[in-house]
Design an enzyme around this catalytic site. Structure first.
Site, PDB file in Angstrom:
ATOM      1  CG  ASP A   1       1.776   4.905   5.716  1.00  0.00           C
ATOM      2  OD1 ASP A   1       1.306   3.936   6.355  1.00  0.00           O
ATOM      3  OD2 ASP A   1       2.175   5.929   6.275  1.00  0.00           O
TER       4      ASP A   1
ATOM      5  CG  ASP B   1      -0.024  -0.094   2.524  1.00  0.00           C
ATOM      6  OD1 ASP B   1       0.262  -1.210   2.958  1.00  0.00           O
ATOM      7  OD2 ASP B   1       0.419   0.952   3.046  1.00  0.00           O
TER       8      ASP B   1
END
Ligand SMILES: CSC[C@H]1O[C@H](OP(=O)(O)O)[C@H](O)[C@@H]1O
Ligand SMILES: Nc1ncnc2[nH]cnc12
Length: 291
Positions: A212, A210
């Site tokens: 973040d 991902d």
């Protein structure tokens, strides 16, 4: 020349290494407590292997309660010489996209609720972690990833946060813009420091799941999205690991970077002042210094 034994610490999503031959889960006792789980031992291409799921099978331990000291001690006790950590992480760089791997070469340690050393009162030791990962082992991981067709980045700074919550937006921006971190996770510290104290070569392969929370197009971290990416990353991690025996070989030469001699000048406590209880717990970690 010694015999290579590759230890693999599997992070979130990596709970087994089914490619091992002659595999057997073994319970390893450690004076530092119970490791996260039993350790899967076996061979791959004639090279000895040991696999430990960092959070335990079924994901039992949180990042703060992973028994890092027991894990490193147990791997050392089994005869592991080289540790590969594979971990999920968030990315602070547009070009380090979900599904990409990063061979880590630096850490920023923001953890605060964990035991960080095997040493202390009764046997004080200071090792250098200026270069916290092993370049020889990292290079093998990079080659293995490339051969497996994985998009891999050579080098990156991993920020280890305490967790278990993900970062705030302000933290995420600070780590990225001011501190220069490339990826973020919750587990590689103190693991890397402890591996150095135990004179084990350590390489970390961070698998991006991902962006973040800093990325304007991606918003907050979404654990359901992470889990979707984890499965694909875990398959790629197993492919990477299965190529390491061929690259490292069964016969091991001393680490050219000195990881396996990290304690040479590190122990400060005079022999007559050392605590016998602590010294007995150090029988595996500091074995070379105690003979
Ligand atoms: C599954 S998201 C957060 C969780 O995943 C990472 O674990 P690991 O480093 O063991 O792969 C991260 O550090 C968190 O513990
Ligand atoms: N964004 C993130 N922060 C901390 N640990 C992670 N593990 C996977 N993604 C993460």
């Amino acid at each position: 020349m010694t015999e290579t034994m590759i230890g693999v610490i599997g992070g979130s999503g990596v709970y087994d290494l089914d490619t091992l031959e002659d595999k057997r889960w073994v319970a390893v006792e450690s004076p530092w407590g119970l490791p996260s789980d039993e350790i899967l031992t076996g061979t791959l291409g004639g090279v000895k292997m040991a696999f430990l799921p960092r959070h335990g099978r079924g994901h039992v331990h949180s990042p703060s309660t992973v028994p890092y000291r027991a894990n490193i001690d147990a791997l050392k006790r089994l005869g592991v010489t080289d540790v590969i950590s594979v971990s999920a992480c968030g990315s602070f760089r547009e070009e380090m996209a979900p599904g990409d791997f990063v061979v880590i070469d630096q850490f920023i340690d923001r953890t605060f609720a964990r035991e960080k050393s095997f040493f202390g009162s009764g046997c004080v030791a200071h090792v250098s972690v200026a270069h916290p990962t092993c370049p020889r082992l990292g290079a093998a991981c990079l080659t293995a990833a490339s051969e497996a067709g994985i998009r891999v980045h050579d080098g990156g700074t991993y920020l280890a946060m305490e967790g278990p919550q993900f970062s705030t937006l302000a933290e995420s921006k600070m780590y990225r813009d001011s501190w220069g971190a490339d990826v973020i996770g919750m587990t590689n510290m103190p693991e890397a420091k402890l591996a150095r104290e135990a004179e084990l070569c350590y390489a970390s392969v961070a698998m991006v799941t991902d962006y973040d929370s800093w990325h304007p197009d991606h918003g907050a971290v979404d654990i359901t999205e992470i889990v979707k990416i984890l499965t694909g990353n875990a398959d790629k991690a197993r492919d990477l690991v299965s190529r390491l025996p061929g690259l490292l070989g069964a016969e091991r030469t001393p680490c050219p970077h000195g990881c396996d001699r990290a304690l040479d000048y590190a122990l400060l406590t005079a022999p007559e002042k050392r605590d016998p209880m602590l010294m007995s717990k150090l029988d595996a970690v500091a074995a070379r210094m105690l003979t």
